[in-house]
Scaffold this active site. Structure first.
Site, short mmCIF file in Angstrom:
data_model
loop_
_atom_site.label_atom_id
_atom_site.label_comp_id
_atom_site.label_asym_id
_atom_site.label_seq_id
_atom_site.Cartn_x
_atom_site.Cartn_y
_atom_site.Cartn_z
N ARG A 217 -16.44 -12.87 0.13
CA ARG A 217 -15.60 -12.11 0.92
C ARG A 217 -15.85 -10.65 0.76
NH1 ARG A 217 -10.42 -9.82 1.85
NH2 ARG A 217 -9.50 -10.15 3.87
N ASP B 188 0.85 -1.16 0.00
CA ASP B 188 0.12 0.10 -0.17
C ASP B 188 0.85 1.04 -0.10
OD1 ASP B 188 -1.91 -1.63 0.09
OD2 ASP B 188 -2.50 -1.51 2.26
#
Length: 341
Positions: A276, A211
């Site tokens: 999910r 990230d």
């Protein structure tokens, strides 16, 4: 539902790793940190240095905020594709599926990407004819609470590192110009995956990456799929825990600590039978913010490992790269070894 013609294209599969029978991986335990404990500061720093990833409990985010947003998110992703597409394509914000970025990355995923400065103009809210203000309020409540928790963690880290002021990291998220984003990912079940699973193949939900921001706060339902890369290059599955939050060190925080904290590479693999849902707050600095190792953290004669750059420069570079690229590599200093004759 993500629509892909059969058979499943090979580009959606993770290449199986060759087993190492001589030295099987010894998976460590994900650090678990209770934010209400007095020793949490030390444990947070230790986790950032050794893992770059950990989960927190007693985080202060009300469960009602979590359950309300999760319920609305599932309702959205269960809607007809024609309705969801009214909130897209992502440019950069809005609804998207399969295609991740502009550089050839694909995944078995649908998503909503929002500017964390939420307002009625965000495309996803405009498609809710019944009560867009209600949806906006639910998202705002959740994002505000998660942002507060992220800032608390960053200030505890600064305390333990003896940095002054203690908001040296958190002020970048609190700034009115903070370039933070909020993302909801939905990974539908893929029944066609079952025959491939028997052969050890895994379907890519979201490809391996780090990230780029300062810190990421992740919450997911009770379906497995998240994996992190360990230092030996093996992949470790992260057991789901819907009562906790998972925290990622971002590339920018790795730079600001001159490599003391590690930005962990992670990915998501899809499931053949269960969906999910994950919700991620990415805490980013203002676009004009200069990112470099903090002088107050540098020890005597310690060399900077990174060139200074603005968040805008790094964000642009990351946007123009593949997910799996070493995006920090372009900003690393090539330190020459000094030899004496």
């Amino acid at each position: 539902m993500v629509a892909i013609s059969k058979p499943l294209p090979e580009l959606f599969f993770v290449k199986p790793c060759k087993p190492n029978n001589n030295n099987p991986p010894n998976f460590p335990t994900i650090p678990l940190i209770d934010l209400s404990r007095s020793d949490s500061k030390h444990l947070l720093v230790k986790a950032c240095q050794e893992f770059g990833f950990f989960k927190v409990v007693n985080h202060g985010v009300p469960m009602k905020f979590i359950s309300k947003l999760e319920s609305e998110a599932i309702k959205f992703f269960s809607s007809p594709l024609s309705l969801k597409q009214k909130a897209g394509p992502p440019n950069p914000f809005g609804y998207g599926n399969k295609r991740l970025g502009q550089n050839g990355d694909f995944g078995w995923v649908e998503y909503l990407l929002l500017n964390a400065k939420l307002d009625q103009k965000n495309p996803p809210f405009s498609i809710f004819d019944e009560n867009p203000e209600k949806i906006l309020r639910i998202v705002k409540d959740y994002v505000t609470a998660v942002k507060k928790m992220a800032c608390e963690i960053l200030e505890l880290l600064a305390d333990e590192l003896k940095l002054k002021p203690r908001n040296v990291f958190s002020k970048l998220l609190m700034d009115e110009q903070s370039d933070s984003v909020f993302r909801v990912n939905y990974y539908p079940p893929c029944p066609d995956l079952q025959e491939h699973e028997t052969k050890g193949k895994k379907l890519i939900g979201f490809g391996e990456h780090t990230d780029p921001q300062i810190i990421s706060v992740l919450r997911s339902n009770n379906t497995s799929g998240l994996e992190i890369s360990l230092r030996d290059g093996s992949w470790m599955s992260v057991p789901p825990d819907s009562n906790s939050f998972f925290i990622n060190v971002g590339d920018s925080l790795q730079v600001m600590t001159n490599g003391r904290f590690k930005s962990v590479k992670h990915r998501v693999v899809a499931n053949s039978s269960k969906s999910r849902l994950s919700m991620i707050y990415f805490g980013g600095p203002p676009l004009s913010e200069k990112i470099a190792p903090l002088p107050s953290l540098m020890e005597r004669e310690e060399a900077s490992l990174y060139k200074e750059f603005t968040w805008f420069e790094y964000k642009k570079s990351a946007f123009n790269s593949r997910l799996s690229d070493n995006r920090l590599g372009l900003f690393e200093k090539r330190l020459e070894k000094i030899t004496t004759p």
